[in-house]
Design a protein around this motif. Structure first.
Motif, mmCIF file in Angstrom:
data_model
loop_
_atom_site.group_PDB
_atom_site.id
_atom_site.type_symbol
_atom_site.label_atom_id
_atom_site.label_comp_id
_atom_site.label_asym_id
_atom_site.label_seq_id
_atom_site.Cartn_x
_atom_site.Cartn_y
_atom_site.Cartn_z
ATOM 1 N N LEU A 140 -10.140 0.853 -5.793
ATOM 2 C CA LEU A 140 -8.746 1.231 -5.597
ATOM 3 C C LEU A 140 -8.559 2.703 -5.932
ATOM 4 O O LEU A 140 -9.131 3.212 -6.903
ATOM 5 C CB LEU A 140 -7.818 0.409 -6.502
ATOM 6 C CG LEU A 140 -7.553 -1.043 -6.144
ATOM 7 C CD1 LEU A 140 -6.760 -1.719 -7.269
ATOM 8 C CD2 LEU A 140 -6.785 -1.143 -4.837
ATOM 9 N N TYR A 148 -1.186 2.681 -3.781
ATOM 10 C CA TYR A 148 -2.558 3.172 -3.718
ATOM 11 C C TYR A 148 -2.785 3.921 -2.419
ATOM 12 O O TYR A 148 -2.182 3.616 -1.399
ATOM 13 C CB TYR A 148 -3.587 2.060 -3.920
ATOM 14 C CG TYR A 148 -3.503 0.848 -3.023
ATOM 15 C CD1 TYR A 148 -3.908 0.883 -1.676
ATOM 16 C CD2 TYR A 148 -3.068 -0.386 -3.527
ATOM 17 C CE1 TYR A 148 -3.869 -0.245 -0.883
ATOM 18 C CE2 TYR A 148 -3.028 -1.526 -2.738
ATOM 19 C CZ TYR A 148 -3.438 -1.452 -1.410
ATOM 20 O OH TYR A 148 -3.401 -2.580 -0.615
ATOM 21 N N ILE A 151 -8.123 1.697 -0.522
ATOM 22 C CA ILE A 151 -8.637 0.412 -0.977
ATOM 23 C C ILE A 151 -9.918 0.148 -0.202
ATOM 24 O O ILE A 151 -9.977 0.371 1.006
ATOM 25 C CB ILE A 151 -7.616 -0.735 -0.796
ATOM 26 C CG1 ILE A 151 -8.180 -2.036 -1.364
ATOM 27 C CG2 ILE A 151 -7.174 -0.889 0.660
ATOM 28 C CD1 ILE A 151 -7.135 -3.146 -1.510
ATOM 29 N N CYS A 176 0.175 -1.450 -7.019
ATOM 30 C CA CYS A 176 -1.186 -1.341 -7.533
ATOM 31 C C CYS A 176 -1.433 -2.352 -8.652
ATOM 32 O O CYS A 176 -2.490 -2.994 -8.695
ATOM 33 C CB CYS A 176 -1.472 0.082 -8.014
ATOM 34 S SG CYS A 176 -3.229 0.516 -7.956
ATOM 35 N N THR A 179 -1.914 -5.704 -7.138
ATOM 36 C CA THR A 179 -3.236 -5.820 -6.522
ATOM 37 C C THR A 179 -4.309 -6.048 -7.581
ATOM 38 O O THR A 179 -5.230 -6.858 -7.389
ATOM 39 C CB THR A 179 -3.546 -4.562 -5.698
ATOM 40 O OG1 THR A 179 -2.507 -4.368 -4.738
ATOM 41 C CG2 THR A 179 -4.886 -4.681 -4.984
ATOM 42 N N ARG A 180 -4.201 -5.348 -8.705
ATOM 43 C CA ARG A 180 -5.159 -5.575 -9.799
ATOM 44 C C ARG A 180 -5.089 -7.024 -10.291
ATOM 45 O O ARG A 180 -6.122 -7.662 -10.539
ATOM 46 C CB ARG A 180 -4.864 -4.624 -10.960
ATOM 47 C CG ARG A 180 -5.121 -3.149 -10.663
ATOM 48 C CD ARG A 180 -4.892 -2.323 -11.915
ATOM 49 N NE ARG A 180 -5.009 -0.892 -11.671
ATOM 50 C CZ ARG A 180 -3.984 -0.049 -11.582
ATOM 51 N NH1 ARG A 180 -2.726 -0.512 -11.720
ATOM 52 N NH2 ARG A 180 -4.187 1.245 -11.362
ATOM 53 N N GLU A 192 -12.027 2.140 -10.028
ATOM 54 C CA GLU A 192 -10.825 2.929 -9.757
ATOM 55 C C GLU A 192 -11.151 4.406 -9.582
ATOM 56 O O GLU A 192 -11.911 4.990 -10.364
ATOM 57 C CB GLU A 192 -9.782 2.722 -10.851
ATOM 58 C CG GLU A 192 -9.326 1.276 -10.952
ATOM 59 C CD GLU A 192 -7.844 1.119 -11.205
ATOM 60 O OE1 GLU A 192 -7.112 2.130 -11.279
ATOM 61 O OE2 GLU A 192 -7.416 -0.053 -11.337
#
Length: 239
Positions: A140, A148, A151, A176, A179-180, A192
């Motif tokens: 990411l 972000y 990806i 973000c 998504t994490r 990252e």
């Protein structure tokens, strides 16, 4: 990159650039009234030119764009070494899922998707994304606003990783982090990249100016449009 127009040659790595056809009143409209519609389009065209040059050597490049009249023909003429594909209808998640699905179905092992709103993004960040994917399944690139700018995924985690795009809070500051959390549910720990920023609003232009790379398409457009150091844009410059 795709060798000439030999679009059947699939590389291990694919860069998926999400962009638009540069048209006045269609791109970068939030940069008004600082910029005229024509200047917005000219500057965005430079953003896109720079994004299309971010792929590491040996990676294929695809440009995914919304449906517009003659979009594919015009963009293929501008980027003859890339494949231009039309985005499907639906959310950004639907469009990202389609791009990754196509890449992995066609034999790509590592794919990274980026936008075209960050003209000062260092190419090294994209190279780092692909390197990270040699040992990690997900990478990411966070933005300052909570989204972000990149990806990346390995083919081994597809289609399970499609969940990263389903019902995501697009255009929200929680993207973000969401998504994490979704990645953690899949057992994925993302590598990252450094945090970067998009250029969407007039206030973003000052920072962009300070980070412009000499010789970049955006630096040339910025100078050509007479925008440096807060100068008033050329009202006749509707390129």
């Amino acid at each position: 990159m795709w060798g000439g127009r030999d679009l059947d040659k699939v590389a291990e790595r694919r860069l998926l650039v999400f962009g638009r056809l540069p048209e006045p009143r269609y791109v970068k409209t939030r940069l008004s009234p600082r910029l005229t519609p024509g200047a917005c389009a000219a500057l965005y065209e430079a953003f896109l030119d720079d994004a299309m040059r971010l792929a590491p050597r040996g990676a294929n490049v695809e440009l995914w764009v919304p449906v517009r009249p003659r979009a594919v023909e015009r963009l293929e003429a501008r980027y003859p070494a890339a494949r231009v594909r039309l985005q499907p209808e639906g959310s950004l998640g639907d469009r990202l899922a389609m791009a990754f699905a196509c890449a992995f179905r066609e034999g790509t092992g590592r794919a990274v998707a980026i936008g075209s709103d960050h003209p000062t993004l260092p190419a090294e960040f994209v190279a780092r994304a692909f390197r990270a994917l040699t040992t990690r399944e997900l990478v990411l690139g966070p933005t300052r606003d909570g989204g972000y700018y990149a990806i990346g995924l390995r083919r081994a985690v597809w289609p399970a990783a499609e969940r990263l795009f389903a019902d995501a809070p697009w255009s929200e500051a929680a993207l973000c982090d969401w998504t994490r959390a979704s990645a953690a549910e899949l057992g994925l720990a993302p590598a990252e990249l450094p945090t970067w920023y998009d250029v969407d609003r007039p206030e973003d232009l000052s920072r962009m100016e300070g980070d412009l790379l000499e010789g970049s398409a955006t630096a040339r457009a910025w100078a050509r449009l007479g925008l440096a150091r807060g100068a008033a844009p050329d009202q006749e410059g509707d390129l």
